[in-house]
Design an enzyme around this catalytic site. Structure first.
Site, PDB file in Angstrom:
ATOM      1  N   HIS A  93      -4.665  -2.589 -11.998  1.00 12.28           N
ATOM      2  CA  HIS A  93      -3.781  -1.588 -11.387  1.00 12.28           C
ATOM      3  C   HIS A  93      -3.490  -0.483 -12.402  1.00 12.28           C
ATOM      4  O   HIS A  93      -3.387  -0.747 -13.596  1.00 12.28           O
ATOM      5  CB  HIS A  93      -2.480  -2.249 -10.934  1.00 12.28           C
ATOM      6  CG  HIS A  93      -1.653  -1.346 -10.080  1.00 12.28           C
ATOM      7  ND1 HIS A  93      -0.834  -0.383 -10.618  1.00 12.28           N
ATOM      8  CD2 HIS A  93      -1.551  -1.224  -8.739  1.00 12.28           C
ATOM      9  CE1 HIS A  93      -0.255   0.290  -9.627  1.00 12.28           C
ATOM     10  NE2 HIS A  93      -0.672  -0.204  -8.475  1.00 12.28           N
ATOM     11  N   ASN A  96       1.889  -4.588  -2.396  1.00  9.57           N
ATOM     12  CA  ASN A  96       2.095  -4.835  -3.829  1.00  9.57           C
ATOM     13  C   ASN A  96       3.552  -4.537  -4.132  1.00  9.57           C
ATOM     14  O   ASN A  96       3.950  -3.376  -4.189  1.00  9.57           O
ATOM     15  CB  ASN A  96       1.155  -3.920  -4.636  1.00  9.57           C
ATOM     16  CG  ASN A  96       1.418  -3.992  -6.128  1.00  9.57           C
ATOM     17  OD1 ASN A  96       2.159  -4.867  -6.602  1.00  9.57           O
ATOM     18  ND2 ASN A  96       0.827  -3.076  -6.877  1.00  9.57           N
ATOM     19  N   GLU A 128      -0.884   0.955 -13.203  1.00  4.28           N
ATOM     20  CA  GLU A 128       0.290   0.703 -14.057  1.00  4.28           C
ATOM     21  C   GLU A 128      -0.070  -0.246 -15.196  1.00  4.28           C
ATOM     22  O   GLU A 128       0.445  -0.123 -16.307  1.00  4.28           O
ATOM     23  CB  GLU A 128       1.446   0.170 -13.198  1.00  4.28           C
ATOM     24  CG  GLU A 128       2.042   1.303 -12.365  1.00  4.28           C
ATOM     25  CD  GLU A 128       2.560   0.895 -11.001  1.00  4.28           C
ATOM     26  OE1 GLU A 128       2.831  -0.299 -10.776  1.00  4.28           O
ATOM     27  OE2 GLU A 128       2.682   1.799 -10.138  1.00  4.28           O
ATOM     28  N   GLY A 150       3.325   6.366  -5.843  1.00  2.00           N
ATOM     29  CA  GLY A 150       4.776   6.523  -5.951  1.00  2.00           C
ATOM     30  C   GLY A 150       5.231   7.973  -6.010  1.00  2.00           C
ATOM     31  O   GLY A 150       6.358   8.250  -6.404  1.00  2.00           O
ATOM     32  N   SER A 159       1.167   6.218  -2.006  1.00  2.00           N
ATOM     33  CA  SER A 159       2.088   6.877  -1.072  1.00  2.00           C
ATOM     34  C   SER A 159       1.732   6.647   0.402  1.00  2.00           C
ATOM     35  O   SER A 159       1.908   7.535   1.238  1.00  2.00           O
ATOM     36  CB  SER A 159       2.200   8.375  -1.385  1.00  2.00           C
ATOM     37  OG  SER A 159       2.784   8.560  -2.676  1.00  2.00           O
ATOM     38  N   LYS A 204       5.127  -4.949  -6.835  1.00  2.00           N
ATOM     39  CA  LYS A 204       5.383  -4.563  -8.233  1.00  2.00           C
ATOM     40  C   LYS A 204       6.582  -5.364  -8.757  1.00  2.00           C
ATOM     41  O   LYS A 204       6.745  -6.520  -8.377  1.00  2.00           O
ATOM     42  CB  LYS A 204       5.581  -3.044  -8.338  1.00  2.00           C
ATOM     43  CG  LYS A 204       4.420  -2.298  -7.654  1.00  2.00           C
ATOM     44  CD  LYS A 204       4.392  -0.822  -7.899  1.00  2.00           C
ATOM     45  CE  LYS A 204       3.205  -0.201  -7.168  1.00  2.00           C
ATOM     46  NZ  LYS A 204       3.064   1.226  -7.423  1.00  2.00           N
ATOM     47  N   GLU A 208      -6.961   3.981  -5.774  1.00  2.00           N
ATOM     48  CA  GLU A 208      -5.590   4.461  -5.894  1.00  2.00           C
ATOM     49  C   GLU A 208      -5.555   5.622  -6.876  1.00  2.00           C
ATOM     50  O   GLU A 208      -5.463   5.417  -8.095  1.00  2.00           O
ATOM     51  CB  GLU A 208      -4.681   3.331  -6.412  1.00  2.00           C
ATOM     52  CG  GLU A 208      -4.639   2.105  -5.525  1.00  2.00           C
ATOM     53  CD  GLU A 208      -3.352   1.306  -5.719  1.00  2.00           C
ATOM     54  OE1 GLU A 208      -2.697   1.022  -4.711  1.00  2.00           O
ATOM     55  OE2 GLU A 208      -2.986   0.993  -6.855  1.00  2.00           O
TER      56      GLU A 208
HETATM   57  P1  13P Z   1       3.077   3.400  -3.586  1.00  2.00           P
HETATM   58  O1  13P Z   1       2.670   2.921  -2.195  1.00  2.00           O
HETATM   59  O2  13P Z   1       4.502   3.106  -3.890  1.00  2.00           O
HETATM   60  O3  13P Z   1       2.658   4.791  -3.834  1.00  2.00           O
HETATM   61  O4  13P Z   1       2.248   2.477  -4.614  1.00  2.00           O
HETATM   62  C1  13P Z   1       0.882   2.319  -4.426  1.00  2.00           C
HETATM   63  C2  13P Z   1       0.397   1.246  -5.320  1.00  2.00           C
HETATM   64  O5  13P Z   1       0.371   1.400  -6.531  1.00  2.00           O
HETATM   65  C3  13P Z   1      -0.034  -0.016  -4.703  1.00  2.00           C
HETATM   66  O6  13P Z   1      -0.676  -0.839  -5.624  1.00  2.00           O
END
Ligand code: 13P
Length: 247
Positions: A94, A8, A96, A171, A210, A10, A165
């Site tokens: 997601h 992903n 976010e 992150g 992560s 983003k 997640e």
């Molecule tokens: P990270 O791998 O950067 O922690 O993000 C995970 C994520 O949100 C994947 O959709």
């Protein structure tokens, strides 16, 4: 079902950076046939990505969608538009989208329903916040998110994948332990069989939060972890190819 390793991106990588990425990535994953590999770039990169991925086994996914087919929805993108660009997966719900853009469970449910109608496989994201984990609410939160997302479409559990997640792991450089994730994944699979008595177990449950080259293999060694949804570590083709090959 094959394991699924998804990136992903983003809000990262422009169209020209996308074609550079794919040019570097494809040779690194060539010949891999026993697992599914998925890239989810921003909407603006889907067109170049489709072109660059032609003839490869790497699949293309989107990070979001609207549930209506067309109309006055400024700034939104429909599933027909995505399908024409070769998209076969869409990430829905997601954290976010939920917490930065205020997407409620009912909206997520509409998006999942629309994906199923259009033959696109949704990857439903669920996960608890830190305060929920600390209050011992992890399983309750996950159950509520999944039940609401699948409300009215319970018989289609086999047509979706789920990404667990934990919000605090995204992150943050602080992943869940593979053992803790395994417990939640097993719970999710049990829940799916409760929600749909005819569930056949085709739903893959991915871990995200992560993931990096050093921990990916230990997640994939867990019985109920069927894949990974990788954010930051998917932005470099070399790094992501190592994660793809971690098991
Ligand atoms: P990270 O791998 O950067 O922690 O993000 C995970 C994520 O949100 C994947 O959709």
């Amino acid at each position: 079902m094959m394991k699924l390793i998804a990136g992903n991106w983003k809000m990262n990588l422009t169209p020209s950076q996308t074609s550079e990425y794919i040019k570097a990535f494809l040779p690194l994953v060539e010949g891999i046939e026993d697992r599914e590999v998925l890239l989810c770039p921003p909407f603006t990169s889907l067109c170049v990505a489709q072109e660059a991925l032609k003839g490869s086994r790497v699949k293309l996914g989107a990070q979001n969608c609207h549930y209506e087919e067309r109309g006055a929805f400024t700034g939104e993108v429909s599933l027909d538009m995505l399908k024409e660009l070769g998209v076969s997966y869409v990430i829905v719900g997601h954290s976010e989208r939920r917490w930065l853009f205020g997407e409620p469970d009912e909206l997520i449910n509409k998006k999942i329903t629309a994906c199923l109608h259009k033959g696109i496989r949704p990857i439903l994201c669920v996960g608890e916040k830190l305060e929920e984990r600390e209050a011992g609410l992890t399983f309750k939160v996950i159950e509520t998110q999944i039940r609401l997302a699948l409300s009215g479409i319970e018989e289609y559990t086999d047509k979706i994948d789920i990404a667990y997640e934990p919000v605090w792991a995204i992150g943050s450089g602080n992943p869940a332990s593979p053992e803790d994730a395994q417990l939640v994944h097993a719970f999710i699979k049990e829940l799916l069989s409760q929600i749909n008595p005819r569930h056949e177990g085709k739903t893959r449950v991915l871990y995200g939060g992560s993931v990096n080259t050093s921990n990916a293999g230990s997640f994939m060694a867990m019985r109920d972890i069927d894949g990974l949804l990788v954010g930051g570590a998917s932005l470099n083709p070399e790094t992501f190819s190592q994660i793809v090959k971690c098991f």
